[in-house]
Design a protein around this motif. Structure first.
Motif, PDB file in Angstrom:
ATOM      1  N   LEU A 240      31.705-102.627  35.746  1.00 23.02           N
ATOM      2  CA  LEU A 240      31.186-101.263  35.817  1.00 23.02           C
ATOM      3  C   LEU A 240      32.331-100.274  35.633  1.00 23.02           C
ATOM      4  CD1 LEU A 240      28.671-101.491  38.809  1.00 23.02           C
ATOM      5  CD2 LEU A 240      28.115-101.269  36.380  1.00 23.02           C
ATOM      6  N   GLY A 241      32.092 -99.271  34.783  1.00 24.04           N
ATOM      7  CA  GLY A 241      33.067 -98.207  34.568  1.00 24.04           C
ATOM      8  C   GLY A 241      32.551 -96.898  35.137  1.00 24.04           C
ATOM      9  N   ARG A 242      33.481 -95.973  35.395  1.00 26.23           N
ATOM     10  CA  ARG A 242      33.097 -94.638  35.883  1.00 26.23           C
ATOM     11  C   ARG A 242      33.032 -93.675  34.708  1.00 26.23           C
ATOM     12  NH1 ARG A 242      37.124 -91.350  39.604  1.00 26.23           N
ATOM     13  NH2 ARG A 242      37.818 -90.632  37.542  1.00 26.23           N
ATOM     14  N   ILE A 243      31.895 -93.024  34.579  1.00 23.77           N
ATOM     15  CA  ILE A 243      31.707 -92.095  33.464  1.00 23.77           C
ATOM     16  C   ILE A 243      32.648 -90.892  33.608  1.00 23.77           C
ATOM     17  CG2 ILE A 243      30.060 -90.525  32.350  1.00 23.77           C
ATOM     18  CD1 ILE A 243      27.843 -92.481  33.107  1.00 23.77           C
ATOM     19  N   GLU A 244      33.303 -90.531  32.503  1.00 20.94           N
ATOM     20  CA  GLU A 244      34.130 -89.333  32.439  1.00 20.94           C
ATOM     21  C   GLU A 244      33.300 -88.149  31.940  1.00 20.94           C
ATOM     22  OE1 GLU A 244      38.321 -89.578  32.709  1.00 20.94           O
ATOM     23  OE2 GLU A 244      36.861 -90.151  34.232  1.00 20.94           O
ATOM     24  N   TYR A 245      32.615 -88.369  30.829  1.00 22.04           N
ATOM     25  CA  TYR A 245      31.692 -87.343  30.341  1.00 22.04           C
ATOM     26  C   TYR A 245      30.682 -87.991  29.396  1.00 22.04           C
ATOM     27  CZ  TYR A 245      34.871 -87.230  26.260  1.00 22.04           C
ATOM     28  OH  TYR A 245      35.657 -87.559  25.186  1.00 22.04           O
ATOM     29  N   THR A 246      29.538 -87.368  29.316  1.00 20.30           N
ATOM     30  CA  THR A 246      28.460 -87.816  28.440  1.00 20.30           C
ATOM     31  C   THR A 246      28.207 -86.740  27.399  1.00 20.30           C
ATOM     32  OG1 THR A 246      27.440 -89.060  30.243  1.00 20.30           O
ATOM     33  CG2 THR A 246      26.042 -88.540  28.331  1.00 20.30           C
ATOM     34  N   VAL A 247      28.106 -87.145  26.142  1.00 16.64           N
ATOM     35  CA  VAL A 247      27.855 -86.203  25.052  1.00 16.64           C
ATOM     36  C   VAL A 247      26.361 -86.126  24.782  1.00 16.64           C
ATOM     37  CG1 VAL A 247      28.334 -85.616  22.650  1.00 16.64           C
ATOM     38  CG2 VAL A 247      30.108 -86.724  24.041  1.00 16.64           C
ATOM     39  N   TRP A 248      25.848 -84.892  24.818  1.00 16.18           N
ATOM     40  CA  TRP A 248      24.428 -84.642  24.574  1.00 16.18           C
ATOM     41  C   TRP A 248      24.283 -83.809  23.307  1.00 16.18           C
ATOM     42  CZ3 TRP A 248      20.457 -86.138  28.087  1.00 16.18           C
ATOM     43  CH2 TRP A 248      20.918 -86.685  29.299  1.00 16.18           C
ATOM     44  N   VAL A 417      25.626 -76.405  30.611  1.00 24.37           N
ATOM     45  CA  VAL A 417      25.390 -76.607  29.182  1.00 24.37           C
ATOM     46  C   VAL A 417      26.222 -75.657  28.326  1.00 24.37           C
ATOM     47  CG1 VAL A 417      23.061 -77.520  29.498  1.00 24.37           C
ATOM     48  CG2 VAL A 417      23.392 -75.048  29.211  1.00 24.37           C
ATOM     49  N   PHE A 418      26.947 -74.721  28.947  1.00 21.74           N
ATOM     50  CA  PHE A 418      27.858 -73.865  28.186  1.00 21.74           C
ATOM     51  C   PHE A 418      29.090 -74.635  27.710  1.00 21.74           C
ATOM     52  CE2 PHE A 418      26.153 -70.489  31.236  1.00 21.74           C
ATOM     53  CZ  PHE A 418      25.131 -70.125  30.370  1.00 21.74           C
ATOM     54  N   ASN A 419      29.341 -75.789  28.314  1.00 19.03           N
ATOM     55  CA  ASN A 419      30.525 -76.575  27.960  1.00 19.03           C
ATOM     56  C   ASN A 419      30.238 -77.356  26.676  1.00 19.03           C
ATOM     57  OD1 ASN A 419      33.257 -77.418  28.896  1.00 19.03           O
ATOM     58  ND2 ASN A 419      32.325 -79.450  28.780  1.00 19.03           N
ATOM     59  N   ARG A 420      30.819 -76.904  25.582  1.00 16.88           N
ATOM     60  CA  ARG A 420      30.549 -77.521  24.281  1.00 16.88           C
ATOM     61  C   ARG A 420      31.311 -78.846  24.131  1.00 16.88           C
ATOM     62  NH1 ARG A 420      33.079 -73.319  20.651  1.00 16.88           N
ATOM     63  NH2 ARG A 420      34.535 -73.377  22.401  1.00 16.88           N
ATOM     64  N   TYR A 421      30.751 -79.719  23.337  1.00 20.03           N
ATOM     65  CA  TYR A 421      31.470 -80.945  22.986  1.00 20.03           C
ATOM     66  C   TYR A 421      32.319 -80.666  21.757  1.00 20.03           C
ATOM     67  CZ  TYR A 421      32.401 -85.573  21.056  1.00 20.03           C
ATOM     68  OH  TYR A 421      33.025 -86.688  20.542  1.00 20.03           O
ATOM     69  N   ARG A 422      33.601 -80.947  21.883  1.00 24.99           N
ATOM     70  CA  ARG A 422      34.526 -80.751  20.766  1.00 24.99           C
ATOM     71  C   ARG A 422      35.250 -82.068  20.503  1.00 24.99           C
ATOM     72  NH1 ARG A 422      38.493 -76.126  21.498  1.00 24.99           N
ATOM     73  NH2 ARG A 422      38.724 -76.440  19.262  1.00 24.99           N
ATOM     74  N   PRO A 423      34.854 -82.798  19.469  1.00 21.97           N
ATOM     75  CA  PRO A 423      35.427 -84.130  19.210  1.00 21.97           C
ATOM     76  C   PRO A 423      36.943 -84.117  19.071  1.00 21.97           C
ATOM     77  CG  PRO A 423      33.516 -83.727  17.814  1.00 21.97           C
ATOM     78  CD  PRO A 423      33.820 -82.436  18.500  1.00 21.97           C
ATOM     79  N   THR A 424      37.502 -82.995  18.586  1.00 20.22           N
ATOM     80  CA  THR A 424      38.952 -82.941  18.378  1.00 20.22           C
ATOM     81  C   THR A 424      39.695 -82.333  19.564  1.00 20.22           C
ATOM     82  OG1 THR A 424      38.722 -80.800  17.263  1.00 20.22           O
ATOM     83  CG2 THR A 424      38.681 -82.768  15.870  1.00 20.22           C
ATOM     84  N   GLY A 425      38.965 -81.964  20.616  1.00 14.61           N
ATOM     85  CA  GLY A 425      39.596 -81.347  21.769  1.00 14.61           C
ATOM     86  C   GLY A 425      40.421 -82.338  22.575  1.00 14.61           C
ATOM     87  N   PHE A 429      36.577 -80.672  29.238  1.00 13.60           N
ATOM     88  CA  PHE A 429      36.106 -79.616  30.131  1.00 13.60           C
ATOM     89  C   PHE A 429      36.827 -78.310  29.783  1.00 13.60           C
ATOM     90  CE2 PHE A 429      39.681 -81.276  32.682  1.00 13.60           C
ATOM     91  CZ  PHE A 429      40.314 -80.109  33.079  1.00 13.60           C
ATOM     92  N   GLY A 430      36.229 -77.216  30.181  1.00 16.15           N
ATOM     93  CA  GLY A 430      36.780 -75.913  29.824  1.00 16.15           C
ATOM     94  C   GLY A 430      36.573 -75.569  28.366  1.00 16.15           C
ATOM     95  N   GLN A 431      35.532 -76.137  27.738  1.00 15.94           N
ATOM     96  CA  GLN A 431      35.292 -75.900  26.321  1.00 15.94           C
ATOM     97  C   GLN A 431      34.211 -74.844  26.077  1.00 15.94           C
ATOM     98  OE1 GLN A 431      37.225 -76.954  24.069  1.00 15.94           O
ATOM     99  NE2 GLN A 431      38.385 -78.395  25.328  1.00 15.94           N
TER     100      GLN A 431
END
Length: 918
Positions: A240-248, A417-425, A429-431
């Protein structure tokens, strides 16, 4: 004064507070909390301007009185009297505007300890505080935000030796005396409870020794409580791993077949010169995202059917040990998410509807139906933030509880949901976009551990080196139009006020304040917001009310620094007019480059592209008294000039180049003098030319700048060290600036019409004001200058120019035919006596044209001369004909009125007098 809070708490020693002694800091807190609770039950106390919306219990929970209250601080006046020193007219105090370069620190750990929408780094403020104040002086920031002014004031006493040495060397190189190190005390006020809570944590003693350990304990308790929500199965099928973030990702509906397409998984098709198009996975049709409807999910909320965008989990990033892995959600992950979705929203999760405003009702906020504090969180994030907030609120130590919430509240937006997913970031967090609320089509749902695990350690390190003391700072929550502070008790004001419609602080703070359950009172917020019925006039009135308070509480002869950040000239002018109407006199405008930390001289005619720094002073009481005794006498004008010149920088240089001190320009001095007289409702005693002629006879002039006689030696020393004299940048944008340019040009080079025309034409670029009539060069020359017609001797100005620049004309008499022939038809600047005659003639013509404006049919003037309006407004003011000023101003397009500082000043002053007389 008490020692550090951490030491007082550990040792259980007594503490002193506002002259009272308590056995412990807990006893101090309990005593003042009880007093605050009594005050909160008083309706008159709650009726104060800017009083936030919240229950007694919520306000008491946020507050740490008397040093911090989440409402107007009832001990502010006592704090100032206890720690300050009364104004003494005999005390010698003299400062020039802050003119040296500053280094800033956007990467400093204290600056990064807590984010805020906008803030000036404390290391950029420190030099100003050192320059204008002495150790122990009281500094005020009435728009405190996250409290960087307070950090800077206390940093003056805690700065490390390396920083002190660096600054002292810079000041020595600039010829500035060494600063006096030592903490200054600070009064911090803001309308927003969210802002003052940050300020309080930044400026009051921080429990750094216990902070990181307590934060990690909270995260461990959170993991024990909800770990099932954040565990995922590794590819080996057993670990089992601990989730860091999930992309939606949002899903969109194909307009051709109604098929559903997950945005992040959909095939993107690119065409040259066009935006990417999405190829439908069902039918193969192509469409831009904007042409596709959002897929929706319906649900019940408060008994009503609501909808939100359909969001699909597309990737999970998880950690095992120190390694991070990525996977597509498997069936177990989807079942966990479904189970969470069926849970009831936690009881402590705030349910606050967003108000009708530009921030909440436009763009993706509207199209995604994001309407309240619950609609911005996915179910799992909602449970996690609610749980860790409750755990922090359960901390029994009040101070530690405040410190923990200080960091936890920073996770709120990054978990929304204001936190955008940025693949190159680098980090996910803080996005979120700063300064606005924007709901992206792709969202990184970060976990509390991902956001906070490292944060607790970084914040602790920052506050281990920055140790503050009680008695150095007091924080209040309320309107700066009504500060509970005695008159003339503040030594220096540094403010970074809200700037029109750039940032809506109350809206941006609303979500965090909902968790604290204490909300900003938005009626007094100085913004331009069509939804709230607040235009530029309302904004200016509110800002003026704040500046009036700052003027009232500031000691005579002391300074205020205003940081301005807005690209619109009308907002810039509103700030300047509000300053002058409040009674301040502007002494300098410079720019603060936040990236490079340098000051550069600018003029008010420049486009506002960087943060501007306005240095303004409150005239000393002697000047006010003498004006009251003399009234509208020429001596009053010269008294003002004498005082004003004493406040200005004698010289300014950048990289060894001597700069033109704009405020020493004769016409700028005249403008300041007019504002001074109008502010005191006293007729202006001198015309423009009378004033300019008087300046020449009473004061010294060098390189186009006016000085007091005893300032000349210092300036000439600086001038001797410079390779060339300072040059004033001139921007031709209207008739007045065109005349000024011609004056400067012809004084150096008397010219014929044919010679000056091409040079003048190049100045009339795209910067010309929209509604301003473009004057003919011939008319400008005829009305403002003299032309030599070859009769009589050649004027000295032309003679000097020709004999210097033409070899064959040297050493000729002024009556020599050859010289007269070369001088014929050259335009030149008239001497003072003839200039007065021209000015009188010109003013009559301007007022005649103003009468035509007055009687012109129609409701609007499409084109006009600003010089006519300025002359007419000035004449009407002298006749106390305020109605005419207002009537003509209403014929002028709003944009033109707001973008001309002089017109706006006369108009706003007339409105103020009319309101006062009503």
């Amino acid at each position: 004064m008490s020692d550090l809070l951490s030491n007082a708490t550990k040792d259980g020693g007594s503490v002193e507070c506002l002259g009272l002694t308590f056995p412990s800091d807990d006893a101090r807190r309990e005593h003042f909390l009880n007093l605050l609770a009594e005050k909160l039950r008083d309706p008159a106390f709650r009726a104060q301007e800017g009083f936030p919306v919240g229950t007694d219990e919520a306000i008491l929970a946020m507050s740490d009185p008397p040093y911090y209250t989440a409402c107007p601080n009832p001990w502010l006046a006592e704090f100032v009297r206890h720690y300050g020193h009364p104004y003494d007219p005999a005390e010698k105090y003299a400062r020039e505007p802050m003119a040296i370069d500053v280094s800033e620190g956007k990467t400093d750990p204290l600056y990064r300890a807590h984010s805020y929408h906008t803030k000036v780094p404390h290391l950029a403020i420190v030099p100003s505080i050192l320059h204008y104040t002495e150790p122990g002086d009281i500094v005020l920031d009435g728009f405190a935000g996250s409290g960087m002014t307070g950090v800077a004031a206390q940093w003056c006493g805690t700065a490390p030796a390396t920083y002190r040495h660096k600054l002292e060397m810079e000041w020595k190189k600039a010829g500035t005396p060494a600063p006096k190190w030592g903490a200054r005390r600070v009064v911090l006020n803001d309308l927003s409870p969210a802002a003052t809570f940050i300020s309080a944590n930044n400026n009051l003693p921080f429990l750094a020794d216990a902070y990181e350990e307590s934060g990690k304990r909270l995260l461990a308790e959170l993991w024990t409580s909800i770990r099932w929500m954040y565990e995922t199965l590794h590819s080996d099928g057993k670990t089992l791993g601990r989730i860091e973030y999930t992309v939606w990702s949002e899903a969109f509906i194909c307009p051709s077949c109604n098929g559903e397409n997950v945005f992040l998984d959909a095939e993107k098709v690119s065409y040259e010169g066009q935006r990417d198009r999405i190829r439908c996975s069902s039918c193969g049709a192509e469409a831009r995202k904007e042409e596709m409807a959002l897929a929706q999910v319906q649900f019940l909320e408060d008994g009503q059917v609501q909808w939100r965008p359909k969001r699909v989990a597309v990737s999970i990033f998880y950690k095992i040990g120190s390694k991070v892995f990525e996977k597509k959600p498997d069936q177990i992950d989807l079942e966990v998410l479904k189970r969470i979705d069926e849970l009831e929203i936690p009881e402590n999760f705030p349910h606050v509807a967003f108000r009708s405003s530009k921030t909440f009702n436009e763009g993706r906020m509207r199209t995604t139906n994001t309407r309240n504090t619950r609609s911005i969180f996915l179910p799992r994030a909602a449970h996690a933030i609610a749980k860790i907030w409750a755990l922090a609120e359960g901390e029994h130590d009040k101070k530690l509880r405040m410190n923990l919430l200080y960091s936890i509240e920073q996770a709120i937006i990054s978990m929304s949901v204001f936190n955008r997913y940025r693949p190159t970031g680098y980090s996910q967090f803080g996005q979120h976009l700063t300064g606005v609320f924007y709901v992206g089509s792709q969202h990184a749902e970060c976990t509390p551990w991902y956001i906070l695990e490292g944060k607790f350690g970084r914040v602790e390190k920052a506050f281990q080196t920055f140790r503050t003391k009680f008695g150095n700072a007091i924080v209040s929550t309320g309107s700066s139009t009504a500060l509970p502070c005695p008159d003339g008790t503040i030594d220096y004001v540094f403010v970074d006020p809200p700037f029109g419609f750039n940032i809506f602080y109350a809206d941006l703070n609303n979500i965090v304040e909902a968790w604290h359950r204490v909300i900003s009172e938005v009626g007094g917020e100085a913004v331009i917001d069509d939804y709230a019925g607040k235009d530029i006039h309302v904004y200016q009135r509110l800002i003026r009310g704040c500046f009036l308070e700052f003027f009232r509480v500031l000691k005579p002869g002391r300074w205020m620094t205003v940081v301005f950040s807005n690209s619109q000239a009308k907002v810039w002018n509103a700030i300047q007019v509000a300053l002058q109407e409040a009674g301040f006199v502007v002494a300098e405008v410079t720019t603060l480059d936040k990236k490079q930390g340098s000051f550069k001289q600018v003029t008010s005619t420049n486009a506002v592209k960087q943060d501007l720094i306005i240095s303004a002073y409150k005239p000393n009481g002697g000047l006010e008294q003498r004006l009251a005794e003399r009234g509208a006498a020429p001596e009053s004008a010269w008294d003002f000039v004498q005082t004003h010149l004493r406040q200005l920088s004698v010289s300014k240089s950048k990289d060894g180049v001597l700069e033109f001190v704009v405020e020493r320009d004769p016409r700028r001095i005249y403008d300041r003098m007019i504002a001074w007289f109008v502010r005191h409702d006293v007729p202006v005693p001198l015309s423009t030319e009378e004033f300019l002629d008087g300046l020449r006879s009473r004061f010294s002039e060098r390189d186009g700048m006016v000085f007091l006689p005893d300032q000349i030696p210092e300036y000439e020393r600086k001038r001797a060290q410079a390779a060339q004299p300072p040059q004033m940048e001139m921007f031709v944008a209207d008739e007045r600036s065109a005349i000024d340019w011609l004056t400067d040009f012809l004084r150096k080079r008397p010219s014929t019409y044919q010679e000056v025309h091409p040079e003048f034409t190049t100045q009339l670029g795209a910067g010309w004001k929209k509604h301003e009539t473009r004057p003919e060069l011939s008319a400008l020359l005829e009305d403002n200058f003299l032309r030599y017609d070859a009769s009589g001797e050649v004027p000295s100005q032309i003679h000097n120019y020709l004999s210097t620049n033409f070899h064959d004309l040297r050493n000729l008499e002024k009556s020599d035919p050859r010289l007269r022939a070369k001088a014929k038809d050259r335009w030149f600047v008239p001497d003072p006596n003839k200039a007065q005659d021209l000015e009188t003639k010109r003013e009559k013509a301007l007022l005649k044209e103003f009468d035509e404006y007055r009687t012109a049919p129609g409701r609007r003037l499409k084109e006009f001369r600003l010089e006519v309006l300025r002359a007419g407004f000035k004449s009407s003011w002298a006749a106390r004909d305020f109605k005419t000023i207002i009537a003509i101003a209403q014929k002028v397009p709003e944009e033109a009125l707001q973008e001309d500082e002089k017109l706006l000043f006369w108009y706003d002053s007339a409105l103020t007098r009319m309101e006062a007389n009503a």
